[in-house]
Design an enzyme around this catalytic site. Structure first.
Site: not given
Length: 655
Positions: A202, A308, A339
């Site tokens: 991320s 995601d 995610h």
């Protein structure tokens, strides 16, 4: 896509020359030993318990908090003790993150902990536990403005990227570091050879992308997991807002209390530089790593979930294509999760592959990973396939055309130009799952177009685009375009809180442990759902951006406009017997924000089309759709995953 260039195995010229000389001078027994095969795998031969744990503060050369002093970022280090004692230098694995104190890392939200001397006791995740005994140093960097670092978080801008780049420079002898946050005693990185690999999920992976885009010397590889490639595309897509706030909210979320007290000016710059109009500004140019892909020297091992809805797959397609254009060495894993870190959806294979990747890229071992398929793709839960290149050779964009059907809003999708119009009214209360569930029913909020049932499997691989010509009834309008696989399947439940995984109570261990830092983590399993349709790819745009992706303008009601929507990259096989659908609609609830008005849009089908990358191109599509037309479909409501959850404002997921 350019042809992939073979990796070059790293071996210093001096080492090669010395080996040749030694072979001529050593005794027969010693020469035999010298001729032993080069190692192919690093082994856990060093003590993790006795590893050196230390902290330094690296001078970034910036003064983001405007206190009259250069900002220093905290760098926590865990490295094997034995190599330094033997005069050997080690490579570095590095994770630069804003989350080490505010939110935690990984599925169990681990934070850094420290001993009485201020040295790290627990480094989150397993990287240090696993790799330090194998001869790597692990470095955890607190981004400027977070945890024990000076400065301010600027959400992917100069401060964020320089926080990490300065550490790479220090590891390679080009920057200054100190043993304390405010002291003058210098710290040297004499224990490392400077060869650095960055990894992270991320925001952390985003920093890896950004540092690689500077072309910094010494950064040999990056492993961005669920990472952003352009921050504009985190907040907007072609003018359509994806969130109800800008980067200033995110900066405040992760800034340390000390930074919050000093960083009002940076916060205001984020507000001023990211207007909610969706227009491109210099702030976004600074945070667009795709445009700087030509500078990337590091190899890239990219990992992403194709469902995601936080850091969306558009980031993958544009970054991957830019890296390919510039000849960057690449490898990719694509899962069916949201995610989620690969440690939590394919743990054993992931650790083994990551180990071999770092051994090849940082240790220089010829272990064959460069000669293996470029791509691993999850086809169904826990079922993986590989591709020699990605997208596969023979993949060609094919133009599909929507046409009217027997009832309004329920049309066909094929190779021949359509005719007439379809009209729908934006309903901000409905989402892509509502549209797909009623694909065979005439509803006022969408226009759907469906192929015949396929007579053979049809594979999509790469990024699609949909060109829509529409006449709005209001000065503002947003558009969504969605590709859908219509047919029964068992998929990962990406809309669930775990985004495709369930966390169990049992633990498995990956590396060595100490009393303060366990290498044992909770196991996971796939969280699945039985569905009647699967969303394959999505894209959104503000119709006011029809003339430019960079700026929007009010629409003239009754005037016709044409815009091309970028759809996210994917890799999906539509099975034999299923149908492929294209849906065009307005606001996709939970994924984009609605426009100021509630428009009615008339879509000109003769000027509307989709460009979809099929393996085998138009020929494959034609062969798969040559069967008889489907019987009148059952118009009962189709089952899918729940509605997309309200869009995340933090590129981490549940945090």
């Amino acid at each position: 896509m350019p042809k992939r260039t073979r990796f070059t195995t790293w071996r210093p010229l001096a080492t090669a020359a010395t080996a040749a000389l030694m072979a001529t001078l050593l005794t027969p027994a010693a020469a035999d030993a010298a001729r032993q095969p080069a190692p192919r795998e690093s082994r856990p031969v060093h003590s993790y318990e006795n590893a050196v744990r230390e902290a330094v503060w690296v001078d970034t050369g910036l003064d983001g908090d405007r206190d009259g002093k250069a900002d220093r970022v905290a760098v926590d280090i865990v490295r094997p003790r034995e190599p330094a004692l033997q005069g050997r230098k080690v490579p570095v694995i590095m994770d630069a993150s804003p989350y080490y104190s505010c939110c935690g890392r990984g599925n169990e939200s681990q934070k850094k902990t420290y001993d009485a001397n201020g040295d790290v006791t627990r480094m989150p995740l397993y990287y240090d536990n696993y790799f330090v005994p194998r001869g790597y140093a692990f470095v955890g960097v607190d981004l400027a403005g977070t945890n024990r670092s000076d400065g301010c978080v600027d959400v992917g801008g100069r401060s964020d990227i320089q926080s990490a780049k300065a550490v790479v420079d220090w590891l390679n002898g080009r920057a200054k570091a100190y043993t304390t946050r405010t002291g003058t005693t210098r710290a040297k990185a004499a224990w490392t050879n400077g060869r650095t690999g960055m990894i992270g999920k991320s925001w952390d992976g985003t920093i890896a992308n950004g540092v690689a885009a500077t072309g910094v010397e010494g950064l040999k590889t990056i492993v961005p997991i669920s990472a952003i490639s352009s921050w504009y595309d985190y907040y907007f897509q072609q003018g359509a807002p994806l969130y109800d706030s800008g980067p200033e909210w995110l900066s405040d979320y992760v800034n340390s209390p000390d930074a919050r007290a000093k960083c009002a000016a940076v916060q205001q710059k984020l507000v001023d530089g990211a207007p909610r109009t969706g227009d491109w500004t210099p702030l976004w140019t600074e945070r667009d790593y795709v445009r700087a892909a030509r500078k990337v020297k590091a190899s890239v091992f990219l990992v992403h979930g194709m469902q995601d809805l936080n850091v969306r797959m558009k980031h993958v397609g544009q970054w991957w294509d830019a890296l390919a254009k510039n000849g960057v060495e690449r490898k990719i894993w694509l899962s069916r999760t949201g995610h989620v870190d690969p440690f939590d959806f394919r743990r054993g294979a992931w650790v083994e592959t990551l180990h071999r990747w770092f051994d090849h890229e940082l240790m220089g071992y010829d272990n064959g990973i460069d000669r293996e398929p470029m791509a691993d793709v999850e086809r169904a839960p826990d079922q993986w396939t590989t591709s020699r290149t990605w997208p596969p050779s023979g993949t060609r964009a094919t133009t599909l055309r929507p046409d009217r059907g027997a009832q309004a809003g329920v049309g066909t999708l094929g190779l021949h130009r359509g005719h007439g119009t379809e009209t729908f009214t934006d309903d901000p209360g409905l989402s892509e799952t509502d549209w797909a569930a009623q694909i065979d029913k005439s509803t006022p909020e969408k226009a759907g177009f469906v192929t015949r049932p396929l007579t053979r499997d049809l594979r999509l691989s790469g990024s699609s685009e949909v060109t829509v010509t529409a006449t709005p009834s209001t000065p503002t309008a947003h558009l969504s375009a969605v590709l859908v696989d219509i047919g029964p399947a068992t998929i990962r439940d990406y809309a669930d809180a775990g985004e495709g995984i369930t966390t169990l109570t049992d633990r498995t261990c990956w590396g060595a442990s100490t009393a303060g830092d366990s290498s044992c983590f909770k196991e996971t399993k796939a969280k699945t759902a039985d569905v009647d349709y699967t969303i394959v790819s999505r894209g959104w745009a503000d119709l006011g951006n029809h003339a430019s992706d960079l700026t929007g303008a009010p629409l003239t009601p009754g005037q016709r406009y044409t815009i091309t929507l970028d759809l996210a990259a994917t890799d999906h096989v539509v099975p034999k017997g299923h149908r492929l659908a294209l849906i065009v609609a307005g606001t996709d609830k939970g994924l984009i924000d609605p426009p100021a008005d509630t428009p009615r849009l008339a879509v000109d089908l003769s000027r509307t089309s989709a460009r979809v990358p099929f393996v085998g191109g138009a020929t494959a599509f034609a062969r798969a759709t040559t069967g008889a037309a489907s019987a009148t479909p059952d118009v009962t409501l189709l089952d899918g995953v729940r509605d997309p959850r309200t869009a995340h404002r933090v590129p981490e997921g549940s945090q």
